[in-house]
Design a protein around this motif. Structure first.
Motif, PDB file in Angstrom:
ATOM      1  N   TYR A 132     -30.431 -81.973 -94.110  1.00  0.00           N
ATOM      2  CA  TYR A 132     -29.529 -81.904 -92.963  1.00  0.00           C
ATOM      3  C   TYR A 132     -28.200 -82.566 -93.301  1.00  0.00           C
ATOM      4  N   ARG A 133     -28.217 -83.851 -93.613  1.00  0.00           N
ATOM      5  CA  ARG A 133     -27.003 -84.615 -93.928  1.00  0.00           C
ATOM      6  C   ARG A 133     -27.428 -86.004 -94.389  1.00  0.00           C
ATOM      7  N   ASP A 134     -26.586 -86.621 -95.189  1.00  0.00           N
ATOM      8  CA  ASP A 134     -26.789 -88.018 -95.601  1.00  0.00           C
ATOM      9  C   ASP A 134     -28.227 -88.283 -96.037  1.00  0.00           C
ATOM     10  N   ASN A 135     -28.764 -87.387 -96.880  1.00  0.00           N
ATOM     11  CA  ASN A 135     -30.115 -87.556 -97.423  1.00  0.00           C
ATOM     12  C   ASN A 135     -31.210 -87.540 -96.366  1.00  0.00           C
ATOM     13  N   PRO A 170     -27.909 -77.786 -90.189  1.00  0.00           N
ATOM     14  CA  PRO A 170     -28.634 -76.528 -90.382  1.00  0.00           C
ATOM     15  C   PRO A 170     -28.257 -75.517 -89.308  1.00  0.00           C
ATOM     16  N   ALA A 171     -27.969 -74.286 -89.729  1.00  0.00           N
ATOM     17  CA  ALA A 171     -27.591 -73.252 -88.768  1.00  0.00           C
ATOM     18  C   ALA A 171     -28.804 -72.525 -88.206  1.00  0.00           C
ATOM     19  N   LEU A 172     -29.868 -72.446 -89.000  1.00  0.00           N
ATOM     20  CA  LEU A 172     -31.072 -71.725 -88.567  1.00  0.00           C
ATOM     21  C   LEU A 172     -32.286 -72.259 -89.314  1.00  0.00           C
ATOM     22  N   PRO A 173     -33.273 -72.817 -88.600  1.00  0.00           N
ATOM     23  CA  PRO A 173     -33.253 -73.051 -87.150  1.00  0.00           C
ATOM     24  C   PRO A 173     -32.341 -74.218 -86.803  1.00  0.00           C
ATOM     25  N   ALA A 174     -31.699 -74.108 -85.668  1.00  0.00           N
ATOM     26  CA  ALA A 174     -30.795 -75.156 -85.209  1.00  0.00           C
ATOM     27  C   ALA A 174     -31.573 -76.205 -84.421  1.00  0.00           C
ATOM     28  N   ARG A 175     -31.088 -77.419 -84.490  1.00  0.00           N
ATOM     29  CA  ARG A 175     -31.705 -78.489 -83.703  1.00  0.00           C
ATOM     30  C   ARG A 175     -31.047 -78.547 -82.329  1.00  0.00           C
TER      31      ARG A 175
END
Length: 222
Positions: free
Chosen positions: A33-36, A177-182
């Motif tokens: 997702y981001r930042d590990n 993440p674009a798919l699946p989105a949170r």
């Protein structure tokens, strides 16, 4: 421990054809997702003896692949040996002059892939042509889904494509993440639109487009 050190040329052949004891697990890696921060791995099996068996299990799980990609098996040795299923781009092939384009496999949703792949898949999906009749159940099921998607008015599909393009660009820009989105990311995206003074009807249209994106990808709607 018995593999030759240094050059892995021979090791690749041994690992591709060898039988592992004890047997290994087979996973699809969770996306970053981001930042590990990573999503959890999807475990397909905990009892796989060979790479060939791992490929067969993964193929049964991923019944259709994104255009231009093929399924491959890797072996991750650390911290514990595990088979990893992944999608790699196919090598580009030149088409002979006058030849017809190859028939595309059913379009699989690009779960966990980069926003650009999601957008490319959604654009192709909304333009997908009906398959040629061959009398098989697979073709009939694919045609049923294509008819269902085509039932939406052309203007609605065009608007959804624009909204999904906007979402994918926003998600990519923030490392999401674009798919699946949170759910929290979708809420932030809609709030971002509102802060830009977008009309409530426009914000609601984007919400509907993201619902549709997840619906056709056959994943839970955030």
């Amino acid at each position: 421990q018995q593999l030759p050190a240094g050059d892995l040329t021979e090791a690749v052949a041994l690992l591709s054809t060898g039988r592992f004891s004890p047997h290994l697990s087979l996973v699809i890696r969770g996306i970053e997702y981001r930042d590990n921060e990573f999503a959890e791995d999807t475990v397909l099996s905990t009892d796989v003896e060979t790479a060939e068996e791992a490929l067969a299990i993964a193929s049964a799980h991923l019944t259709a692949l994104p255009s231009g990609h093929e399924l491959a098996i890797a072996l991750d040795l650390e911290p514990e040996p595990v088979f990893v299923a992944w999608l790699r781009p196919k090598a580009a092939r030149r088409r002979k002059a006058g030849s017809q384009a190859a028939t595309l496999a059913p379009l699989a949703s690009p779960l966990g892939q980069q926003s650009g792949a999601v957008l490319q898949w959604f654009d192709a999906l909304t333009d997908e042509a009906l398959p040629d009749y061959d009398g098989t159940l697979v073709t009939a099921e694919r045609a049923s889904k294509t008819y269902s998607r085509a039932a939406k008015a052309m203007n609605t599909r065009r608007t959804y494509r624009s909204a999904v393009r906007s979402w994918c660009a926003w998600a990519a820009g923030h490392g999401l993440p674009a798919l699946p989105a949170r759910s929290e990311d979708v809420a932030a995206y809609l709030a971002d639109l509102a802060l830009q003074k977008k009309r409530p009807a426009t914000v609601d249209l984007h919400r509907a487009a993201l619902r549709y994106l997840h619906h056709v990808a056959q994943v839970p709607v955030p």
